[in-house]
Every structure is written in C-alpha cells, then in structure tokens.
Design an enzyme around this catalytic site. Structure first.
Site, PDB file in Angstrom:
ATOM      1  N   THR A  55       0.853  -1.192   0.000  1.00 40.70           N
ATOM      2  CA  THR A  55       0.000   0.000   0.000  1.00 40.70           C
ATOM      3  C   THR A  55       0.888   1.241   0.000  1.00 40.70           C
ATOM      4  O   THR A  55       2.118   1.138   0.084  1.00 40.70           O
ATOM      5  CB  THR A  55      -0.895   0.057   1.258  1.00 40.70           C
ATOM      6  OG1 THR A  55      -0.054   0.314   2.392  1.00 40.70           O
ATOM      7  CG2 THR A  55      -1.682  -1.231   1.463  1.00 40.70           C
ATOM      8  N   ASP A  77      -2.501  -9.789  -0.598  1.00 35.02           N
ATOM      9  CA  ASP A  77      -3.392  -9.244   0.428  1.00 35.02           C
ATOM     10  C   ASP A  77      -3.619 -10.302   1.511  1.00 35.02           C
ATOM     11  O   ASP A  77      -3.975 -11.444   1.189  1.00 35.02           O
ATOM     12  CB  ASP A  77      -4.729  -8.889  -0.258  1.00 35.02           C
ATOM     13  CG  ASP A  77      -5.649  -8.094   0.632  1.00 35.02           C
ATOM     14  OD1 ASP A  77      -5.594  -8.253   1.870  1.00 35.02           O
ATOM     15  OD2 ASP A  77      -6.443  -7.312   0.085  1.00 35.02           O
ATOM     16  N   GLU A 100      -3.795  -1.388   8.180  1.00 38.88           N
ATOM     17  CA  GLU A 100      -3.953   0.049   7.933  1.00 38.88           C
ATOM     18  C   GLU A 100      -3.649   0.683   9.278  1.00 38.88           C
ATOM     19  O   GLU A 100      -4.232   0.287  10.302  1.00 38.88           O
ATOM     20  CB  GLU A 100      -5.381   0.362   7.493  1.00 38.88           C
ATOM     21  CG  GLU A 100      -5.680  -0.045   6.062  1.00 38.88           C
ATOM     22  CD  GLU A 100      -4.901   0.756   5.029  1.00 38.88           C
ATOM     23  OE1 GLU A 100      -4.477   1.900   5.329  1.00 38.88           O
ATOM     24  OE2 GLU A 100      -4.691   0.243   3.919  1.00 38.88           O
ATOM     25  N   ASP A 141      -1.131  -0.065  21.826  1.00 39.97           N
ATOM     26  CA  ASP A 141      -1.695   0.308  23.137  1.00 39.97           C
ATOM     27  C   ASP A 141      -2.955   1.166  22.965  1.00 39.97           C
ATOM     28  O   ASP A 141      -3.671   1.418  23.934  1.00 39.97           O
ATOM     29  CB  ASP A 141      -0.660   1.052  23.988  1.00 39.97           C
ATOM     30  CG  ASP A 141      -0.182   2.367  23.384  1.00 39.97           C
ATOM     31  OD1 ASP A 141      -0.505   2.649  22.211  1.00 39.97           O
ATOM     32  OD2 ASP A 141       0.532   3.119  24.082  1.00 39.97           O
ATOM     33  N   TYR A 167      -9.443   3.172  13.732  1.00 37.51           N
ATOM     34  CA  TYR A 167      -8.180   2.411  13.718  1.00 37.51           C
ATOM     35  C   TYR A 167      -8.055   1.558  14.973  1.00 37.51           C
ATOM     36  O   TYR A 167      -7.882   0.338  14.900  1.00 37.51           O
ATOM     37  CB  TYR A 167      -6.978   3.360  13.597  1.00 37.51           C
ATOM     38  CG  TYR A 167      -5.660   2.697  13.975  1.00 37.51           C
ATOM     39  CD1 TYR A 167      -5.148   1.639  13.215  1.00 37.51           C
ATOM     40  CD2 TYR A 167      -4.935   3.108  15.097  1.00 37.51           C
ATOM     41  CE1 TYR A 167      -3.951   1.019  13.565  1.00 37.51           C
ATOM     42  CE2 TYR A 167      -3.738   2.483  15.452  1.00 37.51           C
ATOM     43  CZ  TYR A 167      -3.252   1.442  14.685  1.00 37.51           C
ATOM     44  OH  TYR A 167      -2.062   0.813  15.032  1.00 37.51           O
ATOM     45  N   LYS A 171      -8.129  -2.595  15.515  1.00 40.04           N
ATOM     46  CA  LYS A 171      -7.052  -3.368  16.136  1.00 40.04           C
ATOM     47  C   LYS A 171      -7.589  -4.117  17.353  1.00 40.04           C
ATOM     48  O   LYS A 171      -7.226  -5.271  17.599  1.00 40.04           O
ATOM     49  CB  LYS A 171      -5.889  -2.455  16.545  1.00 40.04           C
ATOM     50  CG  LYS A 171      -5.120  -1.835  15.403  1.00 40.04           C
ATOM     51  CD  LYS A 171      -4.411  -2.829  14.504  1.00 40.04           C
ATOM     52  CE  LYS A 171      -3.257  -3.535  15.178  1.00 40.04           C
ATOM     53  NZ  LYS A 171      -2.479  -4.358  14.186  1.00 40.04           N
ATOM     54  N   ARG A 210       6.826  13.673  10.239  1.00 40.45           N
ATOM     55  CA  ARG A 210       6.199  14.869   9.660  1.00 40.45           C
ATOM     56  C   ARG A 210       6.883  16.119  10.199  1.00 40.45           C
ATOM     57  O   ARG A 210       7.219  17.030   9.439  1.00 40.45           O
ATOM     58  CB  ARG A 210       4.703  14.905   9.997  1.00 40.45           C
ATOM     59  CG  ARG A 210       4.019  16.086   9.338  1.00 40.45           C
ATOM     60  CD  ARG A 210       2.539  16.137   9.582  1.00 40.45           C
ATOM     61  NE  ARG A 210       1.950  17.221   8.810  1.00 40.45           N
ATOM     62  CZ  ARG A 210       0.907  17.937   9.194  1.00 40.45           C
ATOM     63  NH1 ARG A 210       0.292  17.652  10.337  1.00 40.45           N
ATOM     64  NH2 ARG A 210       0.454  18.911   8.445  1.00 40.45           N
ATOM     65  N   TYR A 224      -1.002  19.644  16.833  1.00 45.91           N
ATOM     66  CA  TYR A 224      -2.460  19.599  17.006  1.00 45.91           C
ATOM     67  C   TYR A 224      -2.878  20.186  18.353  1.00 45.91           C
ATOM     68  O   TYR A 224      -2.243  19.913  19.382  1.00 45.91           O
ATOM     69  CB  TYR A 224      -2.954  18.156  17.059  1.00 45.91           C
ATOM     70  CG  TYR A 224      -2.959  17.365  15.788  1.00 45.91           C
ATOM     71  CD1 TYR A 224      -3.298  17.930  14.578  1.00 45.91           C
ATOM     72  CD2 TYR A 224      -2.687  16.008  15.827  1.00 45.91           C
ATOM     73  CE1 TYR A 224      -3.352  17.151  13.423  1.00 45.91           C
ATOM     74  CE2 TYR A 224      -2.738  15.230  14.678  1.00 45.91           C
ATOM     75  CZ  TYR A 224      -3.068  15.814  13.486  1.00 45.91           C
ATOM     76  OH  TYR A 224      -3.115  15.046  12.361  1.00 45.91           O
TER      77      TYR A 224
HETATM   78  N1  LIG Z   1       3.390   2.768  14.191  1.00 44.44           N
HETATM   79  C1  LIG Z   1       3.241   2.612  15.500  1.00 44.44           C
HETATM   80  O1  LIG Z   1       3.602   3.469  16.294  1.00 44.44           O
HETATM   81  C2  LIG Z   1       2.651   1.317  16.043  1.00 44.44           C
HETATM   82  C3  LIG Z   1       2.606   1.120  17.425  1.00 44.44           C
HETATM   83  C4  LIG Z   1       2.095  -0.090  17.920  1.00 44.44           C
HETATM   84  C5  LIG Z   1       1.649  -1.071  17.038  1.00 44.44           C
HETATM   85  N2  LIG Z   1       1.682  -0.839  15.705  1.00 44.44           N
HETATM   86  C6  LIG Z   1       1.216  -1.909  14.809  1.00 44.44           C
HETATM   87  O2  LIG Z   1       2.348  -2.380  14.098  1.00 44.44           O
HETATM   88  C7  LIG Z   1       1.953  -2.824  12.802  1.00 44.44           C
HETATM   89  C8  LIG Z   1       2.796  -2.150  11.746  1.00 44.44           C
HETATM   90  O3  LIG Z   1       2.628  -0.738  11.849  1.00 44.44           O
HETATM   91  P1  LIG Z   1       3.459   0.248  10.922  1.00 44.44           P
HETATM   92  O4  LIG Z   1       3.519   1.546  11.615  1.00 44.44           O
HETATM   93  O5  LIG Z   1       4.685  -0.423  10.448  1.00 44.44           O
HETATM   94  O6  LIG Z   1       2.437   0.391   9.697  1.00 44.44           O
HETATM   95  P2  LIG Z   1       2.725   0.787   8.196  1.00 44.44           P
HETATM   96  O7  LIG Z   1       1.462   1.419   7.738  1.00 44.44           O
HETATM   97  O8  LIG Z   1       4.012   1.493   8.046  1.00 44.44           O
HETATM   98  O9  LIG Z   1       2.916  -0.630   7.466  1.00 44.44           O
HETATM   99  C9  LIG Z   1       1.848  -1.512   7.260  1.00 44.44           C
HETATM  100  C10 LIG Z   1       2.264  -2.490   6.168  1.00 44.44           C
HETATM  101  O10 LIG Z   1       1.167  -3.396   5.977  1.00 44.44           O
HETATM  102  C11 LIG Z   1       0.946  -3.531   4.573  1.00 44.44           C
HETATM  103  N3  LIG Z   1      -0.468  -3.860   4.366  1.00 44.44           N
HETATM  104  C12 LIG Z   1      -1.544  -3.052   4.591  1.00 44.44           C
HETATM  105  N4  LIG Z   1      -2.676  -3.700   4.249  1.00 44.44           N
HETATM  106  C13 LIG Z   1      -2.304  -4.935   3.832  1.00 44.44           C
HETATM  107  C14 LIG Z   1      -3.018  -6.070   3.372  1.00 44.44           C
HETATM  108  N5  LIG Z   1      -4.365  -6.057   3.280  1.00 44.44           N
HETATM  109  N6  LIG Z   1      -2.337  -7.173   3.025  1.00 44.44           N
HETATM  110  C15 LIG Z   1      -0.966  -7.201   3.106  1.00 44.44           C
HETATM  111  N7  LIG Z   1      -0.239  -6.155   3.522  1.00 44.44           N
HETATM  112  C16 LIG Z   1      -0.898  -5.034   3.895  1.00 44.44           C
HETATM  113  C17 LIG Z   1       1.310  -2.185   3.972  1.00 44.44           C
HETATM  114  O11 LIG Z   1       1.595  -2.284   2.588  1.00 44.44           O
HETATM  115  C18 LIG Z   1       2.526  -1.805   4.818  1.00 44.44           C
HETATM  116  O12 LIG Z   1       3.712  -2.305   4.248  1.00 44.44           O
HETATM  117  C19 LIG Z   1       0.456  -2.513  12.687  1.00 44.44           C
HETATM  118  O13 LIG Z   1      -0.255  -3.699  12.964  1.00 44.44           O
HETATM  119  C20 LIG Z   1       0.212  -1.466  13.770  1.00 44.44           C
HETATM  120  O14 LIG Z   1      -1.106  -1.539  14.252  1.00 44.44           O
HETATM  121  C21 LIG Z   1       2.173   0.333  15.181  1.00 44.44           C
END
Ligand SMILES: NC(=O)c1ccc[n+]([C@@H]2O[C@H](COP(=O)([O-])OP(=O)(O)OC[C@H]3O[C@@H](n4cnc5c(N)ncnc54)[C@H](O)[C@@H]3O)[C@@H](O)[C@H]2O)c1
Length: 351
Positions: A55, A77, A100, A141, A167, A171, A210, A224
């Site tokens: 994505t 996917d 997402e 969290d 979101y 989760k 950002r 914000y």
């Molecule tokens: N970013 C944070 O601070 C944070 C904190 C705690 C937990 N998380 C969790 O960690 C995980 C990764 O977060 P991130 O920040 O790396 O997200 P990100 O958006 O950078 O990456 C998500 C990845 O998932 C892929 N993806 C999305 N939909 C898909 C689908 N239907 N099939 C296959 N691939 C798909 C995207 O292409 C992308 O490479 C998530 O589950 C998020 O909830 C994130």
C-alpha cells in the site's frame, strides 16, 4: 527447518528456537515490519517470507540489501485466503504486522481498516489454525483508549479495552479474534500491544517524521490542539527485539505490553526537534485538533521485562531522536516524493 514451541498450556516459558525457521512476516515492507525483518536476518538464522500488499504506506526500499537467499517478498493481500493458505502452510511461524495504521485516515475512510485489520486477521487465523502454525499478533496500546493527563496510571495487560478511533477499534477487534482462536481452537498465539514507534522508514504522514521533514524543508512544525497530548515513544529497533523475545520465549495465549518509558508531550517532542536544528523552541504552527484525539498513553512493560528479560536499547529518547533526524536528513530522496501529497491532504483538513 527447526520445530517451534509446542501447543497449548505446556511449560511456563517455551524453549527458544535452536534451528533456522521459516517465518512469514505480514506487512514486512512497512515501517515496523521491515525493521523486524532486518532484526531476524541480523540476529537469527531464520528464512523470511514477507507478505505485503504494498500500500501507499509500504516501502520496498526498506528491504533492499537483505540476502536474497533468506528473504523473499510476496506481493498480496492478507485478506485473500488463496494467497495466505500456501504461505502459512510452509511456515513455522507467522508474525502479523500488516495493517492500515494511520488514525487520521481511519477517520476519513474506515472501510480499509475493517477489511485489513479485522477480516485480514481472521483469514490469517483460519490458516494458522488449519496448519497448526505459531502466530504472533502485533497490536497497539491504543486499544486501551486514553488516560487523563493528570492520571498517574499506566496501561497494563489487565486494562479494559476502550478504543477511541476506527483504527484502534479495528485493532481491538483483531486482538479479540486472536484470543478467541487461542481459547476456542487451541491456536498457538501471543499478542503484543506496543506504544508509539519512531525510527527510520516511517511514512511522513506520522507525527515525528512529519515534524522532522517540515523543519528540514524550512517550515514550522505543526502541533495539534494544545500540544499537551502525551505519547509513550519507543524506537522501532526496541519493538523488534521485544517481538522476537515474545515469539521465541513468550507463553502461548499471553499478551505482553511493549514500552520503553518514553512518555513525552507532543509539544515537548517538537521542541526537542527544533532544539536539534538550532531553531527557537516556540517556532511552532498550531493546527486544528484531530477529532477524538486521545490525551495520554503510557505503558507498564514490567511483565515483558521480568518474564522474558527484555530491555530497550534506546533508554534515552534524545539519542534515538537524533539518530532518526540524521536518517531523514540523509534519506530525503526516499521521503520527498510522498511529502507533497501528504501535506496537501493535511492542508485540506486545516492541519
Ligand atoms: N506505528 C506505531 O507506532 C505502532 C505502534 C504499535 C503497534 N503498531 C502496529 O504495528 C503494525 C505495523 O505498523 P506500521 O507503523 O509499520 O504500519 P505501516 O502502515 O508502516 O505498514 C503496514 C504495512 O502493511 C501492509 N499492508 C496493509 N494492508 C495490507 C493487506 N491487506 N495485506 C498485506 N499487507 C498489507 C502495507 O503495505 C505496509 O507495508 C500494525 O499492525 C500497527 O497496528 C504500530
């Protein structure tokens, strides 16, 4: 391929992997998933298959330079059972990052959040159930809602779920599915709920990149509301080492909170970035608050630390931030093409 820890209640702590294993990493081309793939290659003998839909949030470049005989990318996917089934069947473990992940996007269009985060997790759970494959679910969290600014409490594994945004609700839904598949079908799963991550390769729509890229481009960082919202920051390297500790030694059916005692208000993070660039600390653009913006997140990660002996490498936020700023300064060619479009989206919302 070596065997993974056994099914069910078993010993209190599972034995570690002692042989190379085949690990399927969903979302492994994203910010945190790609960091975990690098962690596996550097610290284990595992063979890795990345399943990623690529994505807008992904970056194939984040996987560049990894050995081709140990890491392969399958574009697909997680909600497509025909794609998922053979990949799970050949794996010893699935580590599930794909999602997402951006709160703001979930407010403007929640549909992909329900589809990927809930339906996608369901499809993976059905596949690991059929093939009895170890599953680790990566969560946030944010499922716990928020804390008041003057509340000294922190989230624990026993905090009730109270998600605020589409979101975090999606989760939370996926976490509940994982627990039900453990209890009802004996799926060998663990869950981790981690606080906010920062580090290289994070999409410029997210708060820290950002602000860093706004300052690099000569504009004022954007905060914000009143800027007092508190997030508990952890470097993504530390998230990866924690997930590996849980995958290799965690108890089946358990949830572990991951955090590095990095509580900071948004405005304090922005001031630290401005200080780093030698700019006045009040050189800030104040923008409209996000709807339903959570006030404070804070993680109590004692269970992970005492049970699995995990400790974060970045205990000092300023050090981790300086390394991250340096990375964005050196990698403008990666982020600049997506910067303009991202800012146009924010501008349309007055943010
Ligand atoms: N970013 C944070 O601070 C944070 C904190 C705690 C937990 N998380 C969790 O960690 C995980 C990764 O977060 P991130 O920040 O790396 O997200 P990100 O958006 O950078 O990456 C998500 C990845 O998932 C892929 N993806 C999305 N939909 C898909 C689908 N239907 N099939 C296959 N691939 C798909 C995207 O292409 C992308 O490479 C998530 O589950 C998020 O909830 C994130």
């Amino acid at each position: 391929m070596g065997n993974l820890p056994g099914r069910g209640d078993g010993p209190a702590v599972n034995s570690a992997y002692d042989d190379p294993v085949q690990i399927l990493v969903t979302g492994g081309a994203g910010f945190i998933g790609s960091n975990f793939v690098h962690h596996l290659v550097a610290n284990t003998d595992a063979y890795v298959t990345v399943l990623d839909k690529l994505t807008y949030a992904s970056s194939e470049a984040s996987l560049r330079g990894l050995p081709e005989d140990r890491v392969r990318l399958v574009v697909g996917d997680i909600a497509d059972a025909a794609v998922v089934e053979p990949l799970v069947a050949e794996s010893d473990a699935v580590v599930h990052y794909a999602a997402e992940s951006h709160n703001d996007n979930s407010l403007s269009d929640p549909a992909p959040f329900v589809q990927t985060n809930i339906v996608g997790t369901f499809v993976l759970l059905e596949a690991v159930r059929r093939h009895d494959v170890r599953f680790h679910h990566v969560s946030t969290d944010e499922v716990y809602g928020d804390l008041d600014l003057d509340d000294l409490k922190r989230f624990t594994e026993d905090t009730p779920y109270q998600p605020s945004s589409p979101y975090s609700a999606s989760k939370a839904g996926s976490d509940h599915l994982v627990r039900a598949w453990v209890r009802s079908f004996g799926v060998r799963a663990t869950i981790s709920n981690c606080s906010n991550n920062y580090g290289p390769w994070q999409h410029v729509e997210k708060f820290i990149p950002r602000q860093i890229t706004e300052v690099i481009e000569g504009r004022r960082p954007r905060v914000y509301g009143d800027g007092l919202n508190v997030r508990d920051w952890i470097h993504t390297d530390d998230h990866s080492s924690a997930v590996w500790a849980i995958l290799s030694h965690g108890r089946i059916g358990e949830t572990y909170l991951i955090g590095a005692d990095g509580e900071k208000s948004n405005v304090d993070v922005v001031r630290a970035i401005l200080r780093h660039f030698g700019r006045p600390e009040d050189d800030i653009e104040w923008v409209t608050d996000r709807a339903g913006h959570d006030r404070r997140y804070a993680i109590e990660s004692g269970k992970l630390r005492s049970e699995l002996g995990w400790e974060p490498k970045y205990q000092d936020f300023d050090k981790g931030l300086a390394a991250t700023i340096a990375w964005y300064q050196e990698n403008a060619a990666w982020w600049s093409p997506m910067k303009h479009e991202t800012e146009a989206k924010y501008a349309a919302k007055g943010q």
